[in-house]
Design a protein around this motif. Structure first.
Motif, mmCIF file in Angstrom:
data_model
loop_
_atom_site.group_PDB
_atom_site.id
_atom_site.type_symbol
_atom_site.label_atom_id
_atom_site.label_comp_id
_atom_site.label_asym_id
_atom_site.label_seq_id
_atom_site.Cartn_x
_atom_site.Cartn_y
_atom_site.Cartn_z
ATOM 1 N N GLU A 239 43.672 37.878 52.409
ATOM 2 C CA GLU A 239 44.874 38.378 53.066
ATOM 3 C C GLU A 239 46.070 37.912 52.251
ATOM 4 N N ILE A 240 46.937 38.838 51.864
ATOM 5 C CA ILE A 240 48.036 38.547 50.954
ATOM 6 C C ILE A 240 49.356 38.968 51.574
ATOM 7 N N GLN A 241 50.316 38.067 51.550
ATOM 8 C CA GLN A 241 51.696 38.389 51.920
ATOM 9 C C GLN A 241 52.543 38.317 50.662
ATOM 10 N N PHE A 242 53.018 39.459 50.184
ATOM 11 C CA PHE A 242 53.847 39.484 48.984
ATOM 12 C C PHE A 242 55.276 39.104 49.356
ATOM 13 N N LEU A 243 55.779 38.058 48.712
ATOM 14 C CA LEU A 243 57.132 37.574 48.957
ATOM 15 C C LEU A 243 58.141 38.233 48.024
ATOM 16 N N SER A 244 57.689 38.638 46.863
ATOM 17 C CA SER A 244 58.508 39.314 45.866
ATOM 18 C C SER A 244 57.553 40.080 44.958
ATOM 19 N N PRO A 245 58.055 40.831 43.994
ATOM 20 C CA PRO A 245 57.128 41.521 43.091
ATOM 21 C C PRO A 245 56.228 40.595 42.293
ATOM 22 N N THR A 246 56.558 39.286 42.208
ATOM 23 C CA THR A 246 55.769 38.376 41.381
ATOM 24 C C THR A 246 55.345 37.101 42.100
ATOM 25 N N THR A 247 55.570 36.982 43.415
ATOM 26 C CA THR A 247 55.139 35.794 44.170
ATOM 27 C C THR A 247 54.497 36.228 45.480
ATOM 28 N N ALA A 248 53.549 35.422 45.963
ATOM 29 C CA ALA A 248 52.830 35.786 47.182
ATOM 30 C C ALA A 248 52.176 34.564 47.797
ATOM 31 N N ARG A 249 51.928 34.657 49.102
ATOM 32 C CA ARG A 249 51.032 33.735 49.803
ATOM 33 C C ARG A 249 49.723 34.470 50.009
ATOM 34 N N ALA A 250 48.616 33.754 49.873
ATOM 35 C CA ALA A 250 47.312 34.383 50.062
ATOM 36 C C ALA A 250 46.396 33.426 50.802
ATOM 37 N N TRP A 251 45.462 34.016 51.545
ATOM 38 C CA TRP A 251 44.467 33.237 52.274
ATOM 39 C C TRP A 251 43.089 33.810 51.966
ATOM 40 N N LEU A 252 42.197 32.953 51.478
ATOM 41 C CA LEU A 252 40.804 33.323 51.288
ATOM 42 C C LEU A 252 40.039 32.884 52.532
ATOM 43 N N VAL A 253 39.323 33.813 53.146
ATOM 44 C CA VAL A 253 38.642 33.535 54.411
ATOM 45 C C VAL A 253 37.142 33.737 54.211
ATOM 46 N N ARG A 261 34.656 31.035 59.070
ATOM 47 C CA ARG A 261 34.196 29.655 59.018
ATOM 48 C C ARG A 261 35.114 28.745 58.229
ATOM 49 N N ASN A 262 35.824 29.307 57.247
ATOM 50 C CA ASN A 262 36.654 28.476 56.387
ATOM 51 C C ASN A 262 37.800 29.323 55.859
ATOM 52 N N VAL A 263 38.948 28.707 55.671
ATOM 53 C CA VAL A 263 40.108 29.418 55.143
ATOM 54 C C VAL A 263 40.838 28.517 54.166
ATOM 55 N N ARG A 264 41.315 29.114 53.090
ATOM 56 C CA ARG A 264 42.064 28.363 52.092
ATOM 57 C C ARG A 264 43.322 29.124 51.729
ATOM 58 N N GLU A 265 44.450 28.438 51.800
ATOM 59 C CA GLU A 265 45.731 29.065 51.452
ATOM 60 C C GLU A 265 46.048 28.809 49.987
ATOM 61 N N LEU A 266 46.592 29.836 49.334
ATOM 62 C CA LEU A 266 47.008 29.737 47.944
ATOM 63 C C LEU A 266 48.416 30.301 47.798
ATOM 64 N N THR A 267 49.183 29.703 46.921
ATOM 65 C CA THR A 267 50.461 30.270 46.512
ATOM 66 C C THR A 267 50.250 30.919 45.150
#
Length: 377
Positions: A239-253, A261-267
């Motif tokens: 799941e990805i939230q784009f903050l700008s054309p070159t930055t985002a928050r993402a979650w691997l589930v 069962r598990n989730v990891r957030e990435l910038t």
């Protein structure tokens, strides 16, 4: 007639009673959801939220559970845009032979005293009382807003502002955007350290992009004769939230047996290959201004003006009549916003800064873009 119950007899009776209770629908107390239970997270509608906190986001948990074993809300915690909901599941009385649907309204503001305004994207996790993850969702609380248009290219995890750290070294994403369709390629390593990759697709019109990734295994090596088809297996959900054309928050589930069962957030960030081209320096070159309020495009040849200060830089057109004034982060590595001035008058403001596209509004409010003209040799 008097009956004496020995210790062994007493133990046997207890065992038989426990078996009888379990057979009639009782289960051992564990605090965990019963087998077959599911949980989904969404934003409750305004009508179903009332008379809850009208000025705060209200969530809804929905799913299936064995009859008489639907959960209830045990508590909640809020930290910025991170929300955790704790559920309580009955330990006894479950009828595993029959299933029922349930829906719970969760007013996190009433439970925590912290209001959740509409607009942000909230990372919502649902856990049981033992702290085990049951469901995760990046929830967009304003579906009317479109997200930034992500740029095609390589994206890398950043340690700052996330738990990526050194463990994410060597991992990354490759994104390919064609119209509204986004292709996602995730490369990294499996539990044994072997390189692995997953791919998926999604429509990028929303602020939160969700894709179920698929991994390919046991295919031919690059130098082997062709012919063997690789095996496709379900991988993590991203799941990805784009903050700008070159930055985002993402979650691997990670999902197993239909349950998160598990989730990891990435910038994530799309960085310049050459550190010397970081910040406003990478905007040097030939660009064209395209605006709904202009009759014809204008072309600029930007070069970085010497002597720029921390958090601030200027690019000047070749004839000196135009200035692109850019504001950066404290390290001058990421451009946050730029304004375009012609003959001393600001004609456009850009708040979406990419490698090859700057998007914003003209002085009259019309959509305006600066587009890079690829260099030819």
């Amino acid at each position: 007639m008097q009956h004496r119950l020995t210790t062994n007899g007493f133990t046997k009776c207890l065992f038989m009673l426990a078996c009888a209770l379990m057979g009639s629908g009782f289960a051992a107390a564990s605090g965990a959801p019963p087998e077959g239970a599911t949980v989904r997270v969404r934003v409750a509608s305004l009508s179903s939220a009332l008379p809850m906190s009208a000025d705060s986001v209200v969530f809804q948990l929905a799913g299936n559970a064995p009859l008489n074993c639907a959960p209830n809300v045990a508590g909640a915690a809020v930290s910025g845009e991170v929300v955790q909901i704790t559920t309580h599941w009955p330990a006894t009385g479950c009828d595993a032979g029959r299933s029922t649907r349930y829906a719970l309204t969760v007013d996190a503001a009433a439970l925590t005293g912290v209001a959740l305004p509409r607009g942000p994207v909230y990372a919502v996790s649902v856990r049981d009382e033992a702290g085990d993850l049951l469901a995760f969702r990046a929830v967009d609380t304003d579906a009317t807003r479109d997200g930034p248009r992500p740029e095609t290219g390589f994206w890398w995890p950043q340690a700052e502002g996330s738990d990526a750290g050194a463990a994410a070294g060597g991992s990354g994403l490759s994104l390919e955007l064609q119209g509204p369709q986004l292709a996602i390629h995730l490369f990294g390593f499996d539990g044994s350290g072997a390189p692995t990759w997953y791919f998926g697709s999604a429509r990028s019109v929303d602020r939160v992009v969700t894709s179920q990734l698929v991994g390919l295994q046991q295919g031919d090596s690059l130098f082997a004769p062709l012919g063997r088809q690789p095996i496709a297996q379900l991988g993590p959900r991203i799941e990805i939230q784009f903050l700008s054309p070159t930055t985002a928050r993402a979650w691997l589930v990670q999902n197993e047996d239909g349950r998160d069962r598990n989730v990891r957030e990435l910038t994530l960030s799309r960085d310049a290959f050459d550190p010397r081209e970081a910040g406003a320096a990478r905007l040097a070159g030939r660009w064209v201004l395209v605006s709904d309020g202009e009759l014809a495009p204008r072309q600029f040849d930007w070069w970085l003006q010497a002597g720029h200060s921390e958090g601030h830089a200027q690019l000047v057109n070749g004839d000196g009549t135009a200035v692109l004034d850019c504001r950066s982060d404290g390290n001058n590595t990421t451009v946050l916003a730029c304004s375009l001035g012609l003959d001393g008058v600001t004609v456009a403001e850009f708040d979406q800064i990419g490698f090859d596209r700057l998007s914003g509004r003209g002085r009259d409010g019309t959509p305006t873009q600066l587009l890079r003209i690829p260099a030819t040799r």
